[in-house]
Design an enzyme around this catalytic site. Structure first.
Site, PDB file in Angstrom:
ATOM      1  N   ASP A 295       0.841  -1.584  -0.121  1.00 16.72           N
ATOM      2  CA  ASP A 295      -0.034   0.212  -0.242  1.00 16.72           C
ATOM      3  C   ASP A 295       0.503   0.957  -0.038  1.00 16.72           C
ATOM      4  OD1 ASP A 295       0.655   0.616   2.879  1.00 16.72           O
ATOM      5  OD2 ASP A 295      -0.427  -1.312   3.419  1.00 16.72           O
ATOM      6  N   ASP A 370       6.687  -6.047   7.584  1.00 15.92           N
ATOM      7  CA  ASP A 370       5.445  -5.599   7.289  1.00 15.92           C
ATOM      8  C   ASP A 370       4.719  -7.099   6.351  1.00 15.92           C
ATOM      9  OD1 ASP A 370       3.208  -3.810   8.503  1.00 15.92           O
ATOM     10  OD2 ASP A 370       4.005  -2.824   6.200  1.00 15.92           O
TER      11      ASP A 370
END
Length: 510
Positions: A295, A370
């Site tokens: 993202d 992440d």
């Protein structure tokens, strides 16, 4: 030949139905191993029950076969939308899935005895030879169905319409067998009745296919609080963006969901990403590796440091990256990070990519890990000792690595398993946590090679301005209250993914 062709079609359709249920379960619940085991176990058991239940029908095999095929077309074809509805509106997915698996297995199990009886009516032959012929065709049909599902049906039609198309093949098999063999009946009435039933069933399937998109959109919206503004299924996952507008407020809430799991809320994502990135950037940070985070929000924080020379981001799904590059609400959030010339994107599985990077002699000053939460075997390997050991080999001298580790409150066993596993892979660690309202109490583990000692929680000199992370907040984040204190347990490895067990028992009651 007609009967053997029917055996082929039935075998292919039966396997497609099983794969459809497994795939739907993995889409909605994420646990592929559990879903696969339940579907296969229940279906195989039901097939045995169906074979025995077919015995009273062997006296009228043609009529019974047509009835079974049409019933299978209805049950199999409508199983995906029915289970989706059970999940979206009733929260009864697993019981409904067990019932659907049993019903499909029951009907599939009845097919072979009935086809065997039809074959014997047409041509008397030794039972062993007949069984050999039917089994050979049956296994070939299963092979074709198993290959057609991932390479043809799923990419071209999707899960819902693919199941309906498969059901249409069952209807076609019933109609062809009825027309080809019905002439042996004394009257045309049974044939007309069978063909009429096939037509009615085909119309019902066609109507569902016509309304499939509208049904899926309605059911999907029921799963989310805010209106869906973007939805797609990539080669790897379901990608959904919702947007909620708050009356009288000066902001809205853009949320990204992958396979139904919240990835961020625009209201508070800065808290998560500042706490993820900035402690790791307190040392050297010329070369940065980001694993996950397609993202671009962690990327935004990294690029806030002017002295970062290059960033490599590895994310499996290019569709997420394309969305972050082109979809304005998310592009605004990440400050158009993907347009920065310092960024290189690698569309790859991070586990394999990291091993290749070690072989190539790559080194990084900062590694930001992440990954999504380890709620499936595919993700659990990314939290394994073996993977962390590989990442250790990618670290330059004085390098730091940070790992998103889940919630120390809602999933404490999984959180502390990350720390134990990192330590077992040769890292000195510093766990910390913070409040991210959309997620709750969330945690990370900062690490560096154990010969360098445990890293401190600092901000780099000249760090960009932050909205949440500060020296005082970082000091407080290292303090864990007694109900979230470190606990003993297993290390997670490839062959013994302890973190998957811990994750499956987390979030109970929430």
């Amino acid at each position: 030949m007609v009967v053997l062709a029917a055996v082929f079609v039935c075998a292919a359709c039966g396997l497609v139905y099983e794969l459809s249920l497994v795939t739907l379960g993995s889409y909605l619940l994420g646990n592929t191993v559990t879903q696969t085991s339940l579907v296969l176990a229940v279906t195989m058991f039901a097939m045995g029950v169906g074979a025995v239940a077919a015995k009273p029908l062997l006296g009228h095999p043609l009529r019974a076969f047509v009835g079974v095929e049409l019933a299978l077309a209805v049950v199999g074809g409508f199983s995906v939308p029915a289970l989706y509805a059970a999940f979206a509106w009733l929260s009864l997915y697993t019981p409904a899935m067990v019932v659907a698996s049993f019903a499909i297995g029951l009907l599939v199990g009845a097919e072979i005895p009935l086809l065997m009886a039809l074959l014997q009516h047409l041509r008397r032959q030794d039972a062993a030879h007949a069984v050999a012929d039917i089994n050979a065709v049956d296994y070939v049909g299963a092979l074709v169905g198993g290959l057609a599902f991932p390479f043809l049906l799923l990419p071209l039609l999707g899960l819902l319409e693919g199941a309906l198309a498969t059901a249409a093949l069952n209807v076609a098999a019933a109609a062809v067998v009825a027309l080809a063999l019905g002439r042996r009946a004394r009257t045309r009435t049974p044939v007309l009745v069978a063909v009429s039933a096939c037509v009615v069933t085909a119309l019902a399937l066609g109507l569902m296919a016509w309304r499939a998109s509208a049904f899926e959109a309605t059911a999907q919206q029921a799963l989310y609080r805010d209106p869906i503004v973007h939805s797609e299924r990539s080669a790897y996952q379901s990608i959904v963006v919702t947007r909620g507008w708050f009356q009288g407020a000066e902001f809205d809430d853009v949320r990204l969901y992958l396979d139904g799991d919240l990835q961020f809320s625009s209201v508070d994502e800065y808290r998560y990403h500042e706490m993820l990135v900035h402690p790791a950037m307190a040392g050297p940070h010329a070369r940065v590796l980001v694993l996950g985070g397609g993202d671009g929000l962690a990327l935004r924080e990294v690029l806030g440091y002017d002295d970062v020379e290059e960033v490599t981001l590895v994310d499996l799904d290019p569709a997420v990256v394309d969305l972050a590059r082109s979809y304005e609400p998310i592009r605004d959030l990440n400050d158009d990070a993907w347009a920065d010339p310092r960024v290189t994107y690698e569309a790859a599985d991070a586990f394999s990519w990291a091993r290749d990077a070690v072989d190539d002699g790559q080194e990084y000053d900062v590694v930001v890990v992440d990954y999504p939460d380890p709620d499936s075997p595919a993700l659990a390997k990314l939290y394994s000792r073996e993977h962390y050991a590989t990442l250790r080999s990618l670290l330059a001298p004085d390098a730091r690595m940070v790992v998103q580790s889940g919630s120390p409150f809602f999933a404490p066993d999984a959180f502390w398993c990350v720390r134990r596993t990192l330590a077992d892979a040769g890292f000195a660690t510093t766990p910390y946590h913070a409040d991210v309202p959309s997620f709750g109490d969330w945690g990370w583990v900062l690490a560096r090679p154990d010969d360098a000692g445990a890293p401190t929680l600092d901000l780099a000199a000249g760090a960009p301005r932050t909205r949440y992370a500060s020296p005082a907040v970082l000091d407080a984040s290292a303090v864990f209250p007694p109900d979230m204190a470190d606990r003993s347990g297993d290390v997670s490895t490839l062959l013994d993914p302890a973190i998957l067990r811990y994750s499956e028992h987390a979030w109970v009651g929430y």
